[in-house]
Design a protein around this motif. Structure first.
Motif, PDB file in Angstrom:
ATOM      1  N   ASN A  11      40.794  23.107  40.579  1.00 10.31           N
ATOM      2  CA  ASN A  11      40.513  24.166  41.491  1.00 10.31           C
ATOM      3  C   ASN A  11      38.199  23.821  41.428  1.00 10.31           C
ATOM      4  OD1 ASN A  11      39.366  25.944  39.926  1.00 10.31           O
ATOM      5  ND2 ASN A  11      40.755  27.588  40.516  1.00 10.31           N
ATOM      6  N   LEU A  12      38.183  23.768  41.183  1.00  4.84           N
ATOM      7  CA  LEU A  12      36.201  23.124  41.281  1.00  4.84           C
ATOM      8  C   LEU A  12      36.327  22.125  41.663  1.00  4.84           C
ATOM      9  CD1 LEU A  12      34.813  25.623  39.017  1.00  4.84           C
ATOM     10  CD2 LEU A  12      35.078  26.003  41.000  1.00  4.84           C
ATOM     11  N   SER A  15      33.498  20.476  44.224  1.00  4.04           N
ATOM     12  CA  SER A  15      32.969  21.839  44.706  1.00  4.04           C
ATOM     13  C   SER A  15      31.423  21.157  45.090  1.00  4.04           C
ATOM     14  CB  SER A  15      32.761  22.806  43.450  1.00  4.04           C
ATOM     15  OG  SER A  15      32.409  21.992  42.009  1.00  4.04           O
ATOM     16  N   GLN A 410      31.971  30.376  30.655  1.00  4.01           N
ATOM     17  CA  GLN A 410      34.108  30.017  31.670  1.00  4.01           C
ATOM     18  C   GLN A 410      35.030  29.853  31.040  1.00  4.01           C
ATOM     19  OE1 GLN A 410      32.158  26.306  33.070  1.00  4.01           O
ATOM     20  NE2 GLN A 410      30.019  27.446  33.698  1.00  4.01           N
ATOM     21  N   GLU A 437      38.293  33.348  43.210  1.00  5.09           N
ATOM     22  CA  GLU A 437      37.940  33.051  42.052  1.00  5.09           C
ATOM     23  C   GLU A 437      38.329  33.244  41.056  1.00  5.09           C
ATOM     24  OE1 GLU A 437      37.724  29.302  41.646  1.00  5.09           O
ATOM     25  OE2 GLU A 437      37.113  28.529  43.459  1.00  5.09           O
ATOM     26  N   LEU A 439      36.278  33.142  38.511  1.00  5.96           N
ATOM     27  CA  LEU A 439      34.650  32.996  37.776  1.00  5.96           C
ATOM     28  C   LEU A 439      33.600  33.729  39.184  1.00  5.96           C
ATOM     29  CD1 LEU A 439      34.265  29.367  37.158  1.00  5.96           C
ATOM     30  CD2 LEU A 439      33.561  31.133  35.179  1.00  5.96           C
ATOM     31  N   GLN A 440      34.188  34.461  40.397  1.00  2.18           N
ATOM     32  CA  GLN A 440      33.730  34.958  40.702  1.00  2.18           C
ATOM     33  C   GLN A 440      33.559  36.452  40.239  1.00  2.18           C
ATOM     34  OE1 GLN A 440      35.682  34.234  44.486  1.00  2.18           O
ATOM     35  NE2 GLN A 440      34.685  32.728  45.427  1.00  2.18           N
ATOM     36  N   PHE A 443      33.165  36.625  35.694  1.00  2.00           N
ATOM     37  CA  PHE A 443      32.391  36.573  34.835  1.00  2.00           C
ATOM     38  C   PHE A 443      31.399  36.837  34.528  1.00  2.00           C
ATOM     39  CE2 PHE A 443      28.178  34.379  33.872  1.00  2.00           C
ATOM     40  CZ  PHE A 443      27.861  32.760  33.772  1.00  2.00           C
ATOM     41  N   ARG A 444      30.820  38.195  35.836  1.00  2.00           N
ATOM     42  CA  ARG A 444      30.214  39.461  34.602  1.00  2.00           C
ATOM     43  C   ARG A 444      30.807  40.282  33.497  1.00  2.00           C
ATOM     44  NH1 ARG A 444      28.099  43.728  39.618  1.00  2.00           N
ATOM     45  NH2 ARG A 444      29.939  44.401  39.123  1.00  2.00           N
ATOM     46  N   ARG A 452      28.965  46.326  32.061  1.00  2.00           N
ATOM     47  CA  ARG A 452      28.668  47.202  34.119  1.00  2.00           C
ATOM     48  C   ARG A 452      29.861  47.775  34.533  1.00  2.00           C
ATOM     49  NH1 ARG A 452      23.981  43.667  36.666  1.00  2.00           N
ATOM     50  NH2 ARG A 452      22.688  43.592  35.044  1.00  2.00           N
ATOM     51  N   PHE A 497      41.661  38.637  50.774  1.00  2.00           N
ATOM     52  CA  PHE A 497      39.892  38.264  50.497  1.00  2.00           C
ATOM     53  C   PHE A 497      38.463  39.586  50.452  1.00  2.00           C
ATOM     54  CE2 PHE A 497      36.170  36.296  49.822  1.00  2.00           C
ATOM     55  CZ  PHE A 497      36.033  35.303  48.761  1.00  2.00           C
ATOM     56  N   GLN A 498      38.176  39.203  51.198  1.00  2.00           N
ATOM     57  CA  GLN A 498      37.459  40.354  51.554  1.00  2.00           C
ATOM     58  C   GLN A 498      37.052  41.700  50.464  1.00  2.00           C
ATOM     59  OE1 GLN A 498      34.469  39.351  53.353  1.00  2.00           O
ATOM     60  NE2 GLN A 498      35.917  38.046  55.116  1.00  2.00           N
ATOM     61  N   MET A 501      37.392  40.827  46.857  1.00  2.00           N
ATOM     62  CA  MET A 501      35.818  41.055  45.906  1.00  2.00           C
ATOM     63  C   MET A 501      35.688  42.356  46.337  1.00  2.00           C
ATOM     64  SD  MET A 501      35.741  37.664  44.976  1.00  2.00           S
ATOM     65  CE  MET A 501      34.865  38.228  44.022  1.00  2.00           C
ATOM     66  N   MET A 502      35.268  42.410  47.023  1.00  2.00           N
ATOM     67  CA  MET A 502      34.367  44.493  47.249  1.00  2.00           C
ATOM     68  C   MET A 502      34.785  44.822  45.722  1.00  2.00           C
ATOM     69  SD  MET A 502      32.167  43.121  49.102  1.00  2.00           S
ATOM     70  CE  MET A 502      30.892  45.347  49.080  1.00  2.00           C
ATOM     71  N   GLN A 505      34.317  44.255  42.084  1.00  2.00           N
ATOM     72  CA  GLN A 505      33.590  44.057  42.179  1.00  2.00           C
ATOM     73  C   GLN A 505      32.849  45.353  41.489  1.00  2.00           C
ATOM     74  OE1 GLN A 505      30.343  40.691  43.982  1.00  2.00           O
ATOM     75  NE2 GLN A 505      31.173  42.179  45.427  1.00  2.00           N
TER      76      GLN A 505
ATOM     77  N   VAL B  41      23.798  39.749  38.154  1.00  2.00           N
ATOM     78  CA  VAL B  41      24.575  38.497  36.707  1.00  2.00           C
ATOM     79  C   VAL B  41      25.271  37.779  37.667  1.00  2.00           C
ATOM     80  CG1 VAL B  41      26.311  38.495  34.938  1.00  2.00           C
ATOM     81  CG2 VAL B  41      24.344  40.182  35.079  1.00  2.00           C
ATOM     82  N   PHE B  45      29.075  40.272  45.906  1.00  2.00           N
ATOM     83  CA  PHE B  45      29.521  39.815  46.866  1.00  2.00           C
ATOM     84  C   PHE B  45      29.606  41.178  48.025  1.00  2.00           C
ATOM     85  CE2 PHE B  45      33.651  39.361  50.216  1.00  2.00           C
ATOM     86  CZ  PHE B  45      32.851  38.265  50.905  1.00  2.00           C
ATOM     87  N   TRP B  62      26.788  35.740  49.668  1.00  2.00           N
ATOM     88  CA  TRP B  62      27.307  35.375  48.220  1.00  2.00           C
ATOM     89  C   TRP B  62      25.520  35.968  48.010  1.00  2.00           C
ATOM     90  CZ3 TRP B  62      30.964  35.529  45.175  1.00  2.00           C
ATOM     91  CH2 TRP B  62      32.433  35.460  45.692  1.00  2.00           C
ATOM     92  N   TYR B  77      29.382  28.540  45.259  1.00  2.00           N
ATOM     93  CA  TYR B  77      28.653  29.822  46.005  1.00  2.00           C
ATOM     94  C   TYR B  77      28.161  28.827  47.652  1.00  2.00           C
ATOM     95  CZ  TYR B  77      29.891  32.924  41.771  1.00  2.00           C
ATOM     96  OH  TYR B  77      30.474  33.567  40.892  1.00  2.00           O
ATOM     97  N   ARG B  79      29.039  26.121  48.092  1.00  2.00           N
ATOM     98  CA  ARG B  79      29.317  24.646  48.819  1.00  2.00           C
ATOM     99  C   ARG B  79      30.808  25.497  49.922  1.00  2.00           C
ATOM    100  NH1 ARG B  79      34.916  24.127  45.145  1.00  2.00           N
ATOM    101  NH2 ARG B  79      35.177  26.525  45.490  1.00  2.00           N
TER     102      ARG B  79
END
Lengths: 540, 210
Positions: A11-12, A15, A410, A437, A439-440, A443-444, A452, A497-498, A501-502, A505, B41, B45, B62, B77, B79
């Protein structure tokens, strides 16, 4: 570059990544090979009849005694399916908390108690969800389901099964005649009648927290007082949390920084601290004109990151501690040129500093009251040296998390995604449908080993388990991450989605207690136990 | 287009470490400023719902990490981004050089529709080392909008985002128009150009290109 063992994340594609920046992820075959065999964390093999295996007071999730693990070779990965379909009932907070202390025993006790009433099916015996803090749908239910299944299975082990002996020895004196059946999906779905009077004892639920920690404290002291510490036993014990007063010593032992042999410790510490004291003038206390361009860039990066390290913990912002952080991070980066300092490594050193410094302050004094000015310069540099070498030890096992393009991270995120898909396909599907994703957000998590995402004190508790895992930490982390994210499986499924993500995180962990992190850990433990030897879990 | 889902506009923040990318995002989205913001890091978002030209907009921001180390994943991010907000710190010449490199990379890598906006951040600080003329000139030469900002005081941010979002909306309308007329867009789009100083915002409409 790409070898046959690696393929590109689908899926990347498109990109726009430069060819040399493309992500290379091991294929399932390569991953399988990478995982290889491994030893039980406590060093015991199933069926071990040594005194330690027989220790009926052991409250730890001893691998050798864990029927999930000891029998897992005979199981396919598919067994998790029936558990998930049969998980409509939820576990109570108490059960989960007890499970956290002893993943398999406490539920056995409560289930055993239900069984003792002689009439309840396993499902009926389950306490209805009464958790006031957070709904235990999905995740809690998985745990409950697994424990329930485990209970059935334990009762179904053959009388001569070595694992059964080990397992029951953990549960109390009762021996349970049973027959193997965990490979059969129907077993899990159809709640088995627990024989009346089965004495799985109430010992798990009967203990108060206090008495458990007293027992644990005694065990720690017993181990630590040996002239040569049994590291396997220490790992086993430390996995479920280390009393704070013993943490500095235990962490250093688990890391392999402090030798197990008492007679060599002082000498080793002396040598390593002096070695570090020599590194400071060699690398750090030099004029900028003597530094290469890369070194200057590295130094600048460290200097801008140190003031924004652990923004919520005032202690780290005292000038002497800031200086220590600068030295540790810069010297670590310069001496590890394959990766260099990477943002986020600053989050990994703070637990070491805080824990090693705690030895110098009053046991009951909270960190907010610590004053660096109460310490001598020699104290600080000694702690700093210990923290530096500990960071080295910790990062040695995960170096590829920080080398170019961070392939280790990764890979970890890729495995996480696969694992989540295996455990909770609905959640994974939802994330994918919403275009999130892994990774979004993950990753952190990997980059900072979740430091964190948790209040500082809980990160310290998490470190207990990481360090107890030792060389297996890297692999266990994936299960911890899966368990962590699926703690909110129900919530996630309602978001777009929005919001996803929020939410991902900034997960609502600020009100978490140790119990919450322990639930995450014990669930991760069980998932690993169940998936581990059925290595097919990365194949579809 | 009317009465349906709000239009989502994706904006990516790029720039050297510690120039204030996260702080700009925080200020814009939450109207807050935190002196001790932890280093980002990888990426973070942010989202904000706004109304521009009478239209509901969902801004998806982003915010990327400044350290070069993380840039191998940058493309996931930027693209599909409608706009890239390139941030530098007016007290740090290196951070301005980094913006120049980002412009080159974006020209090569990002979608053609990606509009560039440069933010000269930390205007609240006195000791500036990047000259205003040089920065403006560079922005103009790259067809990028230019704004003076301060995440600390909030200076310039509303104007920046209003202009950025309007410009993206205009260019989206253009694209729809082209699509509706069955016209094939030829040649390279440079994106709508928005040039503005602290006090005045003047727009060069995207109709000048293609």
């Amino acid at each position: 570059m790409a070898s046959a063992a690696y393929y590109r994340i689908g899926n990347l594609e498109g990109s726009g990544l430069l060819p040399e920046l493309q992500l290379f992820i091991p294929s399932p075959e390569a991953f399988k090979a990478l995982r290889g065999g491994r030893e039980a964390c406590c060093g015991l093999k199933p069926g071990d009849s040594s005194p330690r295996a027989q220790d009926s007071t052991c409250t730890e999730p001893c691998v050798a005694a864990n029927p999930l693990r000891s029998q897992s070779a005979a199981r396919s990965a598919h067994w998790i399916k029936p558990i998930r379909t049969g998980m409509q009932d939820s576990a109570s907070t108490e059960q989960l908390a007890a499970a956290a202390r002893s993943p398999y025993r406490s539920l056995l006790s409560s289930k055993g108690a239900a069984g003792a009433s002689g009439q309840a099916s396993a499902a009926e015996g389950q306490t209805p969800a009464v958790d006031a803090q957070r709904p235990l749908q999905g995740d809690g239910a998985v745990l409950a389901g697994e424990l329930q299944n485990l209970n059935i299975r334990t009762q179904s082990l053959p009388p001569n099964s070595a694992a059964a002996t080990a397992a029951t020895s953990h549960m109390g004196p009762s021996s349970a005649p049973v027959s193997p059946s965990h490979g059969d999906p129907g077993q899990a779905q159809a709640p088995q009648r627990a024989p009346p009077g089965r004495g799985h004892s109430r010992r798990g639920s009967g203990h108060s927290n206090r008495s458990i920690s007293d027992t644990r404290l005694k065990k720690f002291h017993l181990l630590l007082n040996e002239s040569s510490v049994d590291l396997d036993a220490l790992r086993e014990l430390a996995w479920s949390g280390i009393p704070s007063e013993l943490r500095p010593c235990v962490w250093q032992l688990l890391l392999g920084y402090l030798p197990p042999n008492v007679s060599r410790r002082e000498q080793t510490l002396e040598r390593k601290r002096s070695e570090y004291r020599d590194l400071v003038p060699q690398y750090f206390d030099i004029a900028n004109s003597e530094r290469s361009e890369e070194e200057l860039t590295a130094l600048n990066q460290v200097l801008v990151d140190v003031p924004r390290t652990a923004p919520g913990v005032a202690f780290f912002h005292q000038p002497a501690i800031q200086k220590s952080l600068e030295r540790i991070l810069y010297i670590w980066g310069i001496r590890h040129p394959a990766s260099g300092y990477v943002q986020g490594i600053n989050d990994l050193v703070t637990p070491f500093l805080a824990v090693f410094l705690s030895a110098h302050f009053d046991e009951d004094a909270p960190m907010e009251e610590w004053e660096v000015t109460d310490l001598t310069e020699a104290d600080i540099i000694a702690v700093e040296a210990d923290a530096y070498w500990s960071l080295c030890k910790l990062l040695d096992s995960i170096q590829d998390h920080y080398t170019y393009a961070q392939p280790g991270i990764q890979r970890a995120v890729f495995h996480l995604k696969e694992l989540v898909r295996r455990i909770d396909d609905k959640a994974a599907q939802h994330l994918e449908n919403e275009g999130v994703e892994f990774l979004q957000f993950a990753f952190r998590w990997v980059n900072c080993l979740l430091a964190r995402e948790l209040p500082f004190q809980l990160a310290v508790r998490l470190w207990d388990t990481y360090l107890a895992e030792g060389p297996r930490m890297k692999e266990f982390l994936i299960y911890v991450l899966a368990s962590f994210v699926l703690s909110w499986s129900a919530e996630l499924s309602r978001m777009e989605f929005q919001d996803l993500m929020m939410f991902l995180q900034k997960l609502p962990t600020s009100s978490w207690s140790e119990r919450d992190i322990e639930v995450v850990l014990s669930r991760a433990y069980m998932w690993r136990a169940s998936f581990d030897e059925a290595k097919s879990h990365l194949h579809s | 287009m009317y009465g349906g889902q709000p239009q989502t506009i994706k904006v990516v923040l790029l720039g050297e470490g510690r120039v204030g990318k996260t702080s700009l995002a925080q200020r814009y989205v939450r109207s807050s400023f935190n002196e001790g913001q932890a280093a980002t890091v990888q990426a973070a978002f942010f989202t904000k719902a706004v109304r521009v030209q009478g239209q509901e907009i969902e801004v998806a921001l982003w915010d990327t990490a400044g350290q070069e180390k993380f840039h191998s994943l940058g493309p996931i991010y930027y693209r599909d981004a409608h706009a890239a907000l390139l941030v530098f710190d007016i007290t740090d010449t290196d951070s301005f050089k980094r913006v120049k490199r980002w412009v080159d990379e974006l020209h090569a890598m990002a979608g053609e529709r990606c509009q560039l906006v440069i933010a000269a951040n930390k205007q609240d600080l006195q000791h500036r080392s990047v000259s205003e003329e040089e920065a403006q000139e560079f922005a103009a030469s790259q067809g990028a909008a230019y704004f003076q900002t301060s995440a600390k005081t909030g200076l310039g941010l509303e104007e920046l985002f209003t202009a950025l979002l309007s410009s993206v909306l205009d260019s989206l309308k253009d694209q729809r128009l082209h699509a509706a007329q069955g016209m094939q867009t030829t040649g390279r789009r440079h994106g709508g150009l928005v040039v503005a100083s602290q006090d005045s915002i003047s727009e060069r409409k995207s109709s000048t290109c293609c």
